[in-house]
Design a protein around this motif. Sequence first.
Motif, PDB file in Angstrom:
ATOM      1  N   MET A 109      -6.864  14.012  -5.459  1.00 53.16           N
ATOM      2  CA  MET A 109      -8.230  13.498  -5.365  1.00 53.16           C
ATOM      3  C   MET A 109      -7.914  11.715  -5.771  1.00 53.16           C
ATOM      4  N   ALA A 110      -7.098  11.800  -6.816  1.00 51.52           N
ATOM      5  CA  ALA A 110      -7.009  10.305  -7.102  1.00 51.52           C
ATOM      6  C   ALA A 110      -6.397   9.562  -6.216  1.00 51.52           C
ATOM      7  N   GLN A 111      -5.444   9.987  -5.565  1.00 53.01           N
ATOM      8  CA  GLN A 111      -4.625   9.259  -4.357  1.00 53.01           C
ATOM      9  C   GLN A 111      -5.754   8.874  -3.207  1.00 53.01           C
ATOM     10  N   TRP A 112      -6.276  10.235  -2.865  1.00 58.59           N
ATOM     11  CA  TRP A 112      -7.510   9.700  -1.855  1.00 58.59           C
ATOM     12  C   TRP A 112      -8.383   8.887  -2.259  1.00 58.59           C
ATOM     13  N   GLY A 113      -9.101   8.831  -3.432  1.00 58.96           N
ATOM     14  CA  GLY A 113      -9.924   7.910  -4.098  1.00 58.96           C
ATOM     15  C   GLY A 113      -9.638   6.641  -4.034  1.00 58.96           C
ATOM     16  N   SER A 114      -8.198   6.196  -4.252  1.00 52.42           N
ATOM     17  CA  SER A 114      -7.469   4.885  -4.226  1.00 52.42           C
ATOM     18  C   SER A 114      -7.595   4.556  -2.802  1.00 52.42           C
ATOM     19  N   LEU A 115      -7.063   5.216  -1.918  1.00 54.13           N
ATOM     20  CA  LEU A 115      -7.112   4.807  -0.632  1.00 54.13           C
ATOM     21  C   LEU A 115      -8.370   4.495  -0.141  1.00 54.13           C
ATOM     22  N   HIS A 116      -9.591   5.319  -0.324  1.00 57.60           N
ATOM     23  CA  HIS A 116     -10.740   5.165   0.115  1.00 57.60           C
ATOM     24  C   HIS A 116     -11.237   3.839  -0.493  1.00 57.60           C
ATOM     25  N   ARG A 117     -11.178   3.700  -1.785  1.00 56.38           N
ATOM     26  CA  ARG A 117     -11.468   2.269  -2.392  1.00 56.38           C
ATOM     27  C   ARG A 117     -11.039   1.203  -1.504  1.00 56.38           C
ATOM     28  N   LYS A 118      -9.690   1.044  -1.434  1.00 60.70           N
ATOM     29  CA  LYS A 118      -9.031  -0.018  -0.773  1.00 60.70           C
ATOM     30  C   LYS A 118      -9.662  -0.203   0.847  1.00 60.70           C
ATOM     31  N   ARG A 119      -9.951   0.880   1.413  1.00 53.58           N
ATOM     32  CA  ARG A 119     -10.621   0.957   2.811  1.00 53.58           C
ATOM     33  C   ARG A 119     -11.915   0.088   2.468  1.00 53.58           C
ATOM     34  N   ILE A 120     -12.741   0.665   1.656  1.00 50.00           N
ATOM     35  CA  ILE A 120     -13.967   0.110   1.668  1.00 50.00           C
ATOM     36  C   ILE A 120     -14.184  -1.281   1.384  1.00 50.00           C
ATOM     37  N   ILE A 121     -13.377  -1.734   0.277  1.00 53.68           N
ATOM     38  CA  ILE A 121     -13.291  -3.067  -0.127  1.00 53.68           C
ATOM     39  C   ILE A 121     -12.651  -4.104   1.082  1.00 53.68           C
TER      40      ILE A 121
END
Length: 104
Positions: free
Chosen positions: A87-99
């Motif tokens: 979940m943490a890894q996915w959240g990190s990738l998602h945050r980078k994608r959104i930014i």
Amino acid sequence: MAIADTLDLLSGKWKVRIIGGLAFGKKRYMELQRLIEGIGPKMLSKELQELELNGLISRTVLKTKPITVEYELTDYGKTLQPLIAEMAQWGSLHRKRIIKKGGA
């Protein structure tokens, strides 16, 4: 049913964050409250009780003055660590994608 059961157990804003905080070892109540930004004392107590009731954490009362309480993941609770890491890894990738989208 399995996904529903997992979601019921880990639902809400705080439980996964508490488990994540305890993944690094035993924590005292006040340490958890400082670690988990934004959680109030009543909510922390409620969530800790529910996690203990479900066998995910253990609570140890130390014979100190004043009395100190420590919490830690049980062996059963530690089985959630791979799920939370994902979940943490996915959240990190998602945050980078959104930014990245916001800056494009």
